[in-house]
Design an enzyme around this catalytic site. Structure first.
Site, PDB file in Angstrom:
ATOM      1  N   LEU A  64       0.836  -1.200   0.000  1.00  0.00           N
ATOM      2  CA  LEU A  64       0.000   0.000   0.000  1.00  0.00           C
ATOM      3  C   LEU A  64       0.876   1.257   0.000  1.00  0.00           C
ATOM      4  O   LEU A  64       0.714   2.150  -0.834  1.00  0.00           O
ATOM      5  CB  LEU A  64      -0.913  -0.015   1.247  1.00  0.00           C
ATOM      6  CG  LEU A  64      -1.801   1.205   1.471  1.00  0.00           C
ATOM      7  CD1 LEU A  64      -2.907   1.265   0.405  1.00  0.00           C
ATOM      8  CD2 LEU A  64      -2.451   1.165   2.870  1.00  0.00           C
TER       9      LEU A  64
ATOM     10  N   PRO B  42       6.743   5.809  -1.519  1.00  0.00           N
ATOM     11  CA  PRO B  42       7.750   6.703  -0.927  1.00  0.00           C
ATOM     12  C   PRO B  42       7.148   8.029  -0.447  1.00  0.00           C
ATOM     13  O   PRO B  42       7.559   8.562   0.572  1.00  0.00           O
ATOM     14  CB  PRO B  42       8.743   6.901  -2.073  1.00  0.00           C
ATOM     15  CG  PRO B  42       8.610   5.666  -2.900  1.00  0.00           C
ATOM     16  CD  PRO B  42       7.172   5.242  -2.803  1.00  0.00           C
TER      17      PRO B  42
ATOM     18  N   THR C 112       6.812  -5.271   3.950  1.00  0.00           N
ATOM     19  CA  THR C 112       7.208  -6.352   4.861  1.00  0.00           C
ATOM     20  C   THR C 112       7.144  -7.682   4.115  1.00  0.00           C
ATOM     21  O   THR C 112       6.155  -7.951   3.437  1.00  0.00           O
ATOM     22  CB  THR C 112       6.255  -6.392   6.082  1.00  0.00           C
ATOM     23  OG1 THR C 112       6.338  -5.156   6.753  1.00  0.00           O
ATOM     24  CG2 THR C 112       6.615  -7.526   7.031  1.00  0.00           C
TER      25      THR C 112
ATOM     26  N   ARG D  76      18.394  -9.736  41.123  1.00  0.00           N
ATOM     27  CA  ARG D  76      19.460  -8.735  41.229  1.00  0.00           C
ATOM     28  C   ARG D  76      19.473  -8.077  42.623  1.00  0.00           C
ATOM     29  O   ARG D  76      18.432  -7.634  43.105  1.00  0.00           O
ATOM     30  CB  ARG D  76      19.233  -7.669  40.149  1.00  0.00           C
ATOM     31  CG  ARG D  76      20.080  -6.427  40.281  1.00  0.00           C
ATOM     32  CD  ARG D  76      21.493  -6.671  39.824  1.00  0.00           C
ATOM     33  NE  ARG D  76      22.276  -5.445  39.944  1.00  0.00           N
ATOM     34  CZ  ARG D  76      23.588  -5.395  39.788  1.00  0.00           C
ATOM     35  NH1 ARG D  76      24.267  -6.492  39.503  1.00  0.00           N
ATOM     36  NH2 ARG D  76      24.227  -4.255  39.908  1.00  0.00           N
TER      37      ARG D  76
ATOM     38  N   GLY E 252      22.526  -0.970  33.632  1.00  0.00           N
ATOM     39  CA  GLY E 252      23.519  -1.181  32.568  1.00  0.00           C
ATOM     40  C   GLY E 252      23.221  -2.425  31.757  1.00  0.00           C
ATOM     41  O   GLY E 252      23.404  -2.455  30.533  1.00  0.00           O
TER      42      GLY E 252
ATOM     43  N   GLU F  91       1.237  -0.217  10.050  1.00  0.00           N
ATOM     44  CA  GLU F  91      -0.226  -0.440   9.973  1.00  0.00           C
ATOM     45  C   GLU F  91      -1.014   0.730  10.591  1.00  0.00           C
ATOM     46  O   GLU F  91      -2.077   0.542  11.182  1.00  0.00           O
ATOM     47  CB  GLU F  91      -0.593  -1.799  10.575  1.00  0.00           C
ATOM     48  CG  GLU F  91       0.086  -2.918   9.776  1.00  0.00           C
ATOM     49  CD  GLU F  91      -0.568  -4.258   9.881  1.00  0.00           C
ATOM     50  OE1 GLU F  91      -1.773  -4.311  10.143  1.00  0.00           O
ATOM     51  OE2 GLU F  91       0.147  -5.259   9.665  1.00  0.00           O
TER      52      GLU F  91
HETATM   53  N1  CAA Z   1     -13.357   0.115   6.324  1.00  0.00           N
HETATM   54  C1  CAA Z   1     -14.076   0.303   5.188  1.00  0.00           C
HETATM   55  N2  CAA Z   1     -14.094   1.479   4.520  1.00  0.00           N
HETATM   56  C2  CAA Z   1     -13.353   2.489   5.018  1.00  0.00           C
HETATM   57  C3  CAA Z   1     -12.590   2.369   6.190  1.00  0.00           C
HETATM   58  C4  CAA Z   1     -12.605   1.112   6.867  1.00  0.00           C
HETATM   59  N3  CAA Z   1     -11.911   0.927   7.964  1.00  0.00           N
HETATM   60  N4  CAA Z   1     -11.961   3.536   6.437  1.00  0.00           N
HETATM   61  C5  CAA Z   1     -12.318   4.378   5.467  1.00  0.00           C
HETATM   62  N5  CAA Z   1     -13.164   3.754   4.614  1.00  0.00           N
HETATM   63  C6  CAA Z   1     -13.831   4.320   3.445  1.00  0.00           C
HETATM   64  C7  CAA Z   1     -14.635   5.549   3.824  1.00  0.00           C
HETATM   65  O1  CAA Z   1     -15.929   5.189   4.260  1.00  0.00           O
HETATM   66  C8  CAA Z   1     -14.661   6.335   2.539  1.00  0.00           C
HETATM   67  O2  CAA Z   1     -15.648   5.779   1.698  1.00  0.00           O
HETATM   68  P1  CAA Z   1     -16.645   6.693   0.819  1.00  0.00           P
HETATM   69  O3  CAA Z   1     -15.781   7.247  -0.277  1.00  0.00           O
HETATM   70  O4  CAA Z   1     -17.662   5.746   0.313  1.00  0.00           O
HETATM   71  O5  CAA Z   1     -17.190   7.747   1.732  1.00  0.00           O
HETATM   72  C9  CAA Z   1     -13.305   6.017   1.912  1.00  0.00           C
HETATM   73  O6  CAA Z   1     -12.845   4.797   2.518  1.00  0.00           O
HETATM   74  C10 CAA Z   1     -12.279   7.097   2.167  1.00  0.00           C
HETATM   75  O7  CAA Z   1     -12.175   7.256   3.566  1.00  0.00           O
HETATM   76  P2  CAA Z   1     -11.579   8.578   4.247  1.00  0.00           P
HETATM   77  O8  CAA Z   1     -12.172   9.777   3.579  1.00  0.00           O
HETATM   78  O9  CAA Z   1     -11.733   8.439   5.709  1.00  0.00           O
HETATM   79  O10 CAA Z   1     -10.066   8.491   3.813  1.00  0.00           O
HETATM   80  P3  CAA Z   1      -8.843   9.418   4.167  1.00  0.00           P
HETATM   81  O11 CAA Z   1      -8.098   9.683   2.930  1.00  0.00           O
HETATM   82  O12 CAA Z   1      -9.269  10.560   5.038  1.00  0.00           O
HETATM   83  O13 CAA Z   1      -7.892   8.412   4.973  1.00  0.00           O
HETATM   84  C11 CAA Z   1      -6.962   7.373   6.924  1.00  0.00           C
HETATM   85  C12 CAA Z   1      -8.215   7.824   6.142  1.00  0.00           C
HETATM   86  C13 CAA Z   1      -7.526   6.812   8.220  1.00  0.00           C
HETATM   87  C14 CAA Z   1      -6.000   8.480   7.214  1.00  0.00           C
HETATM   88  C15 CAA Z   1      -6.275   6.235   6.113  1.00  0.00           C
HETATM   89  O14 CAA Z   1      -5.629   6.756   4.979  1.00  0.00           O
HETATM   90  C16 CAA Z   1      -5.274   5.461   6.931  1.00  0.00           C
HETATM   91  O15 CAA Z   1      -5.634   4.544   7.684  1.00  0.00           O
HETATM   92  N6  CAA Z   1      -3.964   5.783   6.791  1.00  0.00           N
HETATM   93  C17 CAA Z   1      -2.924   4.974   7.375  1.00  0.00           C
HETATM   94  C18 CAA Z   1      -2.448   3.971   6.370  1.00  0.00           C
HETATM   95  C19 CAA Z   1      -1.751   2.824   7.015  1.00  0.00           C
HETATM   96  O16 CAA Z   1      -2.192   2.285   8.030  1.00  0.00           O
HETATM   97  N7  CAA Z   1      -0.676   2.383   6.392  1.00  0.00           N
HETATM   98  C20 CAA Z   1       0.009   1.234   6.845  1.00  0.00           C
HETATM   99  C21 CAA Z   1       0.662   0.583   5.679  1.00  0.00           C
HETATM  100  S1  CAA Z   1       0.607  -1.127   5.693  1.00  0.00           S
HETATM  101  C22 CAA Z   1       1.819  -1.667   6.715  1.00  0.00           C
HETATM  102  O17 CAA Z   1       2.340  -0.991   7.537  1.00  0.00           O
HETATM  103  C23 CAA Z   1       2.022  -3.093   6.478  1.00  0.00           C
HETATM  104  C24 CAA Z   1       3.272  -3.697   6.903  1.00  0.00           C
HETATM  105  O18 CAA Z   1       4.149  -3.847   6.116  1.00  0.00           O
HETATM  106  C25 CAA Z   1       3.337  -4.353   8.209  1.00  0.00           C
END
Ligand code: CAA
Length: 387
Positions: free
Chosen positions: A125, A128, A160, A270, A346, A369
């Site tokens: 997802l 950069p 990951t 300890r 330490g 995440e």
């Molecule tokens: N379930 C279902 N739908 C969802 C949802 C959820 N949890 N959250 C949002 N949506 C839907 C919304 O309802 C909305 O739908 P509509 O267009 O129909 O209204 C749409 O998605 C857009 O939602 P938002 O307007 O809320 O979106 P946003 O751009 O404001 O972003 C955010 C929301 C919470 C900031 C989100 O971008 C986010 O969670 N960001 C963090 C990303 C993240 O966690 N990245 C981790 C990468 S993966 C990783 O780390 C893996 C690894 O390697 C271990």
């Protein structure tokens, strides 16, 4: 309210604990030092059913519930958080999403070998320039003229298990005018032409979990390997993360538990100023707060797992529960690991003891995440209804 575990849940907890203590713990420091991917122990975890715990047996998994998954994640992560990371991405971010949104053919082709641990899965997802603001991705996918395949050009970072994964769930924009509604999910085979891996990231913690950039150049993905509908990708990404965050909360509980148990043993053993340091009020106060935060984190995480199980039955969302569990458990793990280093003095700073590893490993749970800041944003948006 019944806090007892079912027989099946106790069995997976016991199996994961035994394996973690006997096979992972003895090699955890060595893999942390070398940063090598732990091929053999991960393969054995596959044989035990730990790489696809919630996946039905028909698709190569163990067919257990989310509470069973959380209990196993805690045990594996207490021994080695890097193993926990690899297990979590395989289970939550890869298998869960395909189980929920995939076709029968996709489940057979992609979930079966990954849930059984023969192959590794990953989730792409982040880019950069877009981490927290995930919907601003630049990766693009366009349908070929005959409509049979998508041509994908993508650059994804912080993947990951990227260096070892055979398959990826990858997100790309199919309609640049539609914002979050213009994103689509694809199932990518890393052995196909057009897929390239970048350099492996050197990391502060979870060092044995391999992380890299990946690039797709004119990669051709058949329409059959699109996950869900066109434009449904962002919702898939978010709902998969809802479940993933429960796994990371469990990982944090595991790290916190290991840091607490090491501290308890050290406080009893300890001696300073003529007695065990556990007899001093300043140490007692630390241990009491560590234990209380650990158990609060465990309860919130198990409650989120339970909420996910209810939602699976009713189709409702468990976003709030997952975010609260991840936020609290990751910050508890960081705080507890910090106290553990301090309590060890330490020795807490030395590589001869495992607490410095817990301290480095705990930090990532507040970042990946969804950072703690993003969890607070998600929770407050859901609570206030305001954006
Ligand atoms: N379930 C279902 N739908 C969802 C949802 C959820 N949890 N959250 C949002 N949506 C839907 C919304 O309802 C909305 O739908 P509509 O267009 O129909 O209204 C749409 O998605 C857009 O939602 P938002 O307007 O809320 O979106 P946003 O751009 O404001 O972003 C955010 C929301 C919470 C900031 C989100 O971008 C986010 O969670 N960001 C963090 C990303 C993240 O966690 N990245 C981790 C990468 S993966 C990783 O780390 C893996 C690894 O390697 C271990």
């Amino acid at each position: 309210m019944d806090f007892n575990l079912s027989e099946e849940q106790q069995m997976i907890q016991h199996a994961a604990r035994t394996f973690a203590r006997e096979e992972i713990l003895p090699v955890a420091a060595q893999f942390d030092e070398s940063g090598e991917f732990p091929v053999d122990t991960i393969a054995k975890m596959g044989e035990l059913g730990l790489m696809g715990i919630e996946v039905p047996e028909a698709y190569g998994g163990a067919g257990l519930d989310t509470i069973g998954y959380v209990l196993a994640m805690i045990e594996i992560s207490a021994a080695c958080a890097a193993h926990g990371t690899i297990m979590s991405v395989n289970n939550s971010l890869f298998c869960n999403g395909i189980l929920k949104y995939g076709t029968e053919e996709q489940k057979k082709e992609f979930v079966q070998p990954v849930a059984s641990g023969q192959l590794i899965g990953a989730y792409a997802l982040t880019e950069p320039q877009s981490g927290s603001d995930a919907s601003r991705m630049k990766s693009r996918a366009r349908l070929s003229e005959d409509g049979s395949e998508y041509i994908i050009n993508a650059r994804k970072s912080w993947i990951t298990s990227g260096p070892v994964a055979r398959y990826l769930v990858l997100f790309a924009v199919t309609d640049p005018e539609a914002g979050a509604r213009g994103i689509t999910a694809f199932l990518i085979d890393t052995e196909q032409d057009g897929f390239h891996r970048g350099k492996t990231e050197p990391k502060l913690g979870i060092r044995a979990s391999a992380t890299c950039e990946v690039e797709l150049v004119d990669y051709r993905c058949s329409v059959e390997n699109r996950l869900g509908e066109e434009g449904q990708g962002f919702k898939i990404a978010m709902s998969v993360l809802d479940a993933g965050r429960i796994g990371i909360a469990a990982q944090a509980v595991g790290i916190a538990q290991a840091a607490y148990e090491a501290s308890l043993a050290y406080a009893r053993d300890r001696k300073a100023f003529g007695r065990e340091i556990g007899g001093f009020q300043m140490i007692q106060s630390k241990l009491a707060d560590m234990k209380t935060r650990l158990e609060a984190a465990r309860l919130l995480t198990l409650r989120a797992a339970w909420a996910k199980m209810q939602a699976t039955d009713s189709g409702s969302r468990f976003t709030l529960d997952g975010s609260m569990a991840k936020l609290f458990a990751s910050e508890a793990a960081m705080w507890i690991a910090h106290q553990a280093v301090q309590l060890h003095g330490g020795m807490g700073y030395s590589k001869e003891m495992p607490v410095e590893r817990y301290f480095r490993d705990a930090k990532i749970t507040e970042i990946y995440e969804g950072t703690s800041e993003i969890q607070r944003l998600v929770i407050s948006r859901l609570e206030t209804g305001l954006r």
